[in-house]
Scaffold this motif. Sequence first.
Motif, mmCIF file in Angstrom:
data_model
loop_
_atom_site.group_PDB
_atom_site.id
_atom_site.type_symbol
_atom_site.label_atom_id
_atom_site.label_comp_id
_atom_site.label_asym_id
_atom_site.label_seq_id
_atom_site.Cartn_x
_atom_site.Cartn_y
_atom_site.Cartn_z
ATOM 1 N N SER A 395 1.520 -0.686 -0.267
ATOM 2 C CA SER A 395 0.139 -0.185 -0.346
ATOM 3 C C SER A 395 1.202 1.120 0.250
ATOM 4 N N ASP A 396 0.049 2.450 0.073
ATOM 5 C CA ASP A 396 0.742 3.836 -0.010
ATOM 6 C C ASP A 396 1.565 4.056 1.068
ATOM 7 N N ASP A 397 1.654 3.364 2.449
ATOM 8 C CA ASP A 397 2.058 3.352 3.650
ATOM 9 C C ASP A 397 3.093 2.423 3.726
ATOM 10 N N GLY A 398 3.081 1.595 2.589
ATOM 11 C CA GLY A 398 5.038 0.648 2.993
ATOM 12 C C GLY A 398 4.731 -0.562 3.210
ATOM 13 N N VAL A 469 15.479 -15.781 -10.084
ATOM 14 C CA VAL A 469 13.380 -15.467 -10.358
ATOM 15 C C VAL A 469 13.875 -14.510 -10.625
ATOM 16 N N LEU A 470 12.603 -13.723 -11.829
ATOM 17 C CA LEU A 470 12.989 -12.206 -12.199
ATOM 18 C C LEU A 470 11.799 -11.471 -11.143
ATOM 19 N N CYS A 471 12.553 -11.013 -11.516
ATOM 20 C CA CYS A 471 11.717 -9.340 -10.677
ATOM 21 C C CYS A 471 11.162 -8.042 -10.916
ATOM 22 N N THR A 472 9.704 -7.699 -11.339
ATOM 23 C CA THR A 472 10.084 -7.197 -11.530
ATOM 24 C C THR A 472 8.180 -6.088 -10.831
ATOM 25 N N VAL A 473 8.733 -4.563 -11.197
ATOM 26 C CA VAL A 473 8.732 -3.685 -9.665
ATOM 27 C C VAL A 473 7.645 -2.507 -10.949
ATOM 28 N N SER A 474 6.366 -2.755 -10.503
ATOM 29 C CA SER A 474 5.199 -1.286 -10.749
ATOM 30 C C SER A 474 4.698 -0.891 -10.085
ATOM 31 N N PRO A 475 4.737 0.307 -10.392
ATOM 32 C CA PRO A 475 3.641 1.595 -9.630
ATOM 33 C C PRO A 475 2.179 0.687 -9.799
ATOM 34 N N MET A 476 1.493 1.583 -8.885
ATOM 35 C CA MET A 476 -0.027 1.536 -8.778
ATOM 36 C C MET A 476 -0.531 2.977 -8.623
ATOM 37 N N GLN A 477 -2.177 3.075 -8.761
ATOM 38 C CA GLN A 477 -2.303 3.528 -8.546
ATOM 39 C C GLN A 477 -2.215 4.389 -6.901
ATOM 40 N N ASN A 478 -2.829 5.596 -6.448
ATOM 41 C CA ASN A 478 -2.919 6.098 -4.471
ATOM 42 C C ASN A 478 -1.350 5.285 -4.297
ATOM 43 N N GLY A 479 -0.281 5.443 -5.247
ATOM 44 C CA GLY A 479 0.939 5.043 -4.206
ATOM 45 C C GLY A 479 0.893 3.785 -3.848
ATOM 46 N N ALA A 480 0.355 2.966 -4.422
ATOM 47 C CA ALA A 480 0.426 1.788 -4.078
ATOM 48 C C ALA A 480 1.824 0.860 -5.328
ATOM 49 N N THR A 481 2.330 -0.588 -4.656
ATOM 50 C CA THR A 481 2.906 -1.066 -5.402
ATOM 51 C C THR A 481 3.241 -2.523 -5.335
ATOM 52 N N ILE A 482 3.022 -2.793 -6.384
ATOM 53 C CA ILE A 482 2.807 -4.097 -7.093
ATOM 54 C C ILE A 482 4.397 -5.017 -8.123
#
Length: 502
Positions: A395-398, A469-482
Amino acid sequence: MVDWIILAIIGLVSASLAVQWLLPRRRERGDNFGLSSPASLFDAAFLFDGDRLISHSDIALEGFEQVRDWADLCRLLHRDFPTFPETPDQVRREGNLVIPAIDCTVERDVLCEWIDGIVRVQLRDRTDCPSITQIASNDPNRLAMEKAPYPVWLLDHQGDVRWCNAAYVSLVRKVRDQDTDLTAPLFPVPDADQRLSAKARVSISSEFSENKLWFDLTLVDHPEGHLSYAVDIKAIVEAEVAQRKFVQTMTKTFAQLPIGLAIFDRNRQLALFNPALIDLTTLPPDFLSCRPSLSSFFDRLRDQHMMPEPKNYRSWRSQMNDLLEAAEDGNYQETWSLPSGSVYSVSGRPHPDGAVAFLFEDITAEITLTRRFRSEMDLMQSILDKLADAIAVFSDDGTLAFTNFAYQQLWGDTGDAGFDADSVLEVTKSWQEHCTATPILDEIRDFVEARENRAEWSGVIYLRNGIQVLCTVSPMQNGATIVRFSADRDALMRQEAQQISA
């Protein structure tokens, strides 16, 4: 000759006695002894033969020049001495009469004497008659009336005041003026239908003020009419007015609330409700206006199917008793699922003076939204669990918000969430225990905590068992991260098979 001399002597003695009856007492100048008349009028004396005035003292001429017979004197004295006999026959029957002033604070009275067929009437100061004053002072009933702190008066059968105490006199002079006719009743004359000894609330208005004075009026039967008592209740009336204004203000305030309000007084009768209660409970307004008891109120709710249906009536009564006890302690809070599909939140709260308030709130929309949200969350979780890649959502608070089944297999996470969500720092530390040293984990932490310049990126990490392992980091809306982990599934399956065989 001797007989004539004796008769002459008797005549002179009688004349001398008559003069003594009519002579005024000496008193100091400047004394004020009048009810509404000058001091000089008192100590006046009158002699009557039947109704006819036959003689009077000289001092009587100063104010009673028009007195020719008994009726004239009775008319002049009636205002201040209303019990003065209408005819001299009463004096003849009783011998002597002392007529008190209507104002008991005035030390004056009228003495009527029957002397050899002649009636003598004297207006006098009561302080000059210690024997009479002493008798009056020793009468506890009279003292109780005269010293009572509230108005007491006697109404005759014609509705005139015949006697009153000091409190009544003080009130009359306060409401009217100092020189007023005390025989004219201050309070409304009671109707014939008014029950004796029953309180009646009455008001009187002052000639000098617009404010009304309120009293509780009580009448007691008396041989001469009605003995009346008045108790000042102005403070009570003002408190009732203030209470009504407060209730009106509260009613106007509560009328705008969407929450139904029902307040029951200490006798457990409905004392206050708002329009929202009618809308939520569908109870008729006339039923609520009749101030039903608490049990009748909830019985009607049950009949209207506006509360959960009880299994049996006995358990229902027990539930109502528990409900009332919980409300008195301020602990009653329940969610009612009604047969109609609506959901109400019902709470009970204690109020001052033993009252109890119940609040009814329609939370159907809120419950429906919550259920829909939970359904969508379950759907999303089932979709994530079907994915082959391991997924971690921050979530946006980490803090870690979601993971899927593949993530739990990859990192050995059970998926049980505690009260406090794990931070990205704690999560990446657990990842570090399962893979070789790599700067990618630090970069993931920085990306999750960043608020600007966030773009998708990828990197490769190696587990301690050698799996890539391939690690993919993507930003999401409202400051979330997947964060998505794509591992060699065949290698993972071979590893699991080896662990099982071992």
